[in-house]
Design a protein around this motif. Structure first.
Motif, PDB file in Angstrom:
ATOM      1  N   ILE A  79      -0.921  -1.567   4.219  1.00 55.28           N
ATOM      2  CA  ILE A  79       0.014  -0.692   3.515  1.00 55.28           C
ATOM      3  C   ILE A  79       1.130  -1.492   2.850  1.00 55.28           C
ATOM      4  O   ILE A  79       1.757  -1.028   1.895  1.00 55.28           O
ATOM      5  CB  ILE A  79       0.605   0.367   4.470  1.00 55.28           C
TER       6      ILE A  79
ATOM      7  N   GLN B   2      -3.223  -0.677  -6.329  1.00 55.96           N
ATOM      8  CA  GLN B   2      -4.231   0.323  -5.982  1.00 55.96           C
ATOM      9  C   GLN B   2      -5.633  -0.267  -5.836  1.00 55.96           C
ATOM     10  O   GLN B   2      -6.504   0.362  -5.222  1.00 55.96           O
ATOM     11  CB  GLN B   2      -4.253   1.423  -7.051  1.00 55.96           C
TER      12      GLN B   2
ATOM     13  N   GLY C 160       6.407   0.069   2.152  1.00 53.67           N
ATOM     14  CA  GLY C 160       5.240  -0.139   2.999  1.00 53.67           C
ATOM     15  C   GLY C 160       5.563  -0.986   4.211  1.00 53.67           C
ATOM     16  O   GLY C 160       5.054  -0.737   5.313  1.00 53.67           O
TER      17      GLY C 160
ATOM     18  N   SER D 143      -6.920   5.897   1.094  1.00 54.02           N
ATOM     19  CA  SER D 143      -5.915   6.148   0.062  1.00 54.02           C
ATOM     20  C   SER D 143      -4.533   5.822   0.611  1.00 54.02           C
ATOM     21  O   SER D 143      -4.359   5.577   1.817  1.00 54.02           O
ATOM     22  CB  SER D 143      -5.972   7.620  -0.367  1.00 54.02           C
ATOM     23  N   ASN D 144      -3.537   5.825  -0.263  1.00 52.61           N
ATOM     24  CA  ASN D 144      -2.161   5.585   0.181  1.00 52.61           C
ATOM     25  C   ASN D 144      -1.744   6.601   1.241  1.00 52.61           C
ATOM     26  O   ASN D 144      -1.127   6.244   2.257  1.00 52.61           O
ATOM     27  CB  ASN D 144      -1.197   5.658  -1.007  1.00 52.61           C
TER      28      ASN D 144
ATOM     29  N   ILE E  92      -7.475  -0.490  -2.390  1.00 56.39           N
ATOM     30  CA  ILE E  92      -8.248   0.613  -1.807  1.00 56.39           C
ATOM     31  C   ILE E  92      -9.706   0.193  -1.612  1.00 56.39           C
ATOM     32  O   ILE E  92     -10.374   0.646  -0.668  1.00 56.39           O
ATOM     33  CB  ILE E  92      -8.162   1.867  -2.703  1.00 56.39           C
TER      34      ILE E  92
ATOM     35  N   TYR F 223       8.166  -0.606  -3.631  1.00 54.03           N
ATOM     36  CA  TYR F 223       7.007  -0.011  -2.956  1.00 54.03           C
ATOM     37  C   TYR F 223       6.576  -0.863  -1.758  1.00 54.03           C
ATOM     38  O   TYR F 223       6.248  -0.346  -0.689  1.00 54.03           O
ATOM     39  CB  TYR F 223       5.843   0.138  -3.924  1.00 54.03           C
ATOM     40  N   ASN F 224       6.563  -2.176  -1.954  1.00 49.33           N
ATOM     41  CA  ASN F 224       6.119  -3.058  -0.873  1.00 49.33           C
ATOM     42  C   ASN F 224       7.100  -3.063   0.292  1.00 49.33           C
ATOM     43  O   ASN F 224       6.684  -3.141   1.458  1.00 49.33           O
ATOM     44  CB  ASN F 224       5.907  -4.476  -1.393  1.00 49.33           C
TER      45      ASN F 224
ATOM     46  N   GLN G 221      -0.787  -2.296  -0.556  1.00 51.24           N
ATOM     47  CA  GLN G 221      -1.559  -1.312  -1.304  1.00 51.24           C
ATOM     48  C   GLN G 221      -0.706  -0.375  -2.153  1.00 51.24           C
ATOM     49  O   GLN G 221      -1.137   0.074  -3.208  1.00 51.24           O
ATOM     50  CB  GLN G 221      -2.436  -0.484  -0.352  1.00 51.24           C
ATOM     51  N   LEU G 222       0.513  -0.070  -1.716  1.00 49.23           N
ATOM     52  CA  LEU G 222       1.346   0.865  -2.472  1.00 49.23           C
ATOM     53  C   LEU G 222       1.612   0.363  -3.883  1.00 49.23           C
ATOM     54  O   LEU G 222       1.792   1.165  -4.808  1.00 49.23           O
ATOM     55  CB  LEU G 222       2.665   1.113  -1.739  1.00 49.23           C
ATOM     56  N   SER G 223       1.624  -0.940  -4.068  1.00 51.74           N
ATOM     57  CA  SER G 223       1.880  -1.504  -5.397  1.00 51.74           C
ATOM     58  C   SER G 223       0.621  -2.055  -6.049  1.00 51.74           C
ATOM     59  O   SER G 223       0.673  -2.554  -7.179  1.00 51.74           O
ATOM     60  CB  SER G 223       2.922  -2.628  -5.309  1.00 51.74           C
TER      61      SER G 223
END
Length: 249
Positions: A205, A212, A143, A221-222, A215, A139-140, A208-210
């Motif tokens: 980003i 939450q 991002g 939000s994502n 936020i 995820y990172n 944040q994807l990994s």
């Protein structure tokens, strides 16, 4: 377009800066993870620092790639020989994006290798903010790729306007190291609903994807962070094309 892309790739691959970028990234990853007691879940999911270093390296490489044309006085000749400045600009952009993807892939592979030798206290199945470490890592890096598009397009715009790679690198370093903190500071003063969309907030980003809980810091939000990065990238590309077409004026 094919000829322009082939020419840009040839020039890019015959520079030393891209190779130095790879070597510097690996050296900094080793520096971030040795001794092994410094290794923790956050460092692992950030690719042993590769994600942050890739962004900084791309600022330097992008700036040097374009400023080289100005230093050697070849930009005017390049534009004079072409009736389509857009194809030249797009070819340079694609070349840098391909390098950025390659750099991220190299960082991901090196992360797996470093985990093998230095991550003895952790397993890829260990949880990090509700995700297995390997998923959080993926995820990172996703991002990082999204933010890399932002970084490349902004760097191209700045170097075309300023024609100085050193100034662009200084600005890029300031954004990467201080941007998120400065953005958070201003959101404590200005209306969060409006200021949350500022460009300095887009760097978040990459975490944040990994995670939450970020936020609470970004107030986006994502999907909104993804949308913001995409819109800014498109804006920088349009402005960069305009600046590139009007270089001789």
């Amino acid at each position: 377009m094919g000829n322009s892309l082939s020419r840009e790739i040839y020039k890019f691959t015959h520079q030393r800066t891209p190779l130095y970028g790879f070597l510097v990234m690996i050296a900094l990853m080793l520096y971030s993870s040795i001794p092994s007691y410094k290794v923790n879940p956050f460092l692992i999911t950030q690719g042993f620092g590769a994600i942050q270093w890739c962004t900084i390296i791309m600022v330097a490489v992008s700036a040097d790639f374009i400023s080289m044309e100005y230093r050697n006085n070849t930009m005017v000749t390049l534009l004079f020989r072409s009736n389509h400045p857009f194809t030249i600009y797009l070819a340079k952009l694609i070349t840098l994006v391909v390098y950025g993807i390659t750099l991220l892939l190299a960082g991901f592979v090196c992360s797996l290798i470093l985990m093998l030798f230095l991550g003895n206290n952790y397993s890829w199945s260990d949880s990090f903010h509700g995700y297995p470490l390997i998923v959080a890592l993926g995820y990172n890096f996703l991002g990082a790729f999204i933010y890399l598009m932002f970084t490349i397009s902004l760097s191209l715009l700045l170097v075309i306007l300023l024609k100085s790679n050193s100034i662009v690198i200084i600005i890029g370093l300031a954004v990467d190291f201080l941007g998120a903190n400065f953005s958070g500071l201003l959101m404590n003063i200005l209306p969060k609903q409006l200021w949350a969309w500022n460009p300095l907030n887009m760097i978040n980003i990459i975490v944040q994807l990994s995670n939450q809980s970020t936020i609470k810091i970004t107030h986006l939000s994502n999907f909104e962070l993804l949308l913001g990065n995409g819109c800014y990238t498109l804006l920088f590309i349009i402005l960069g094309l305009w600046a590139f077409k009007n270089y001789q004026k």
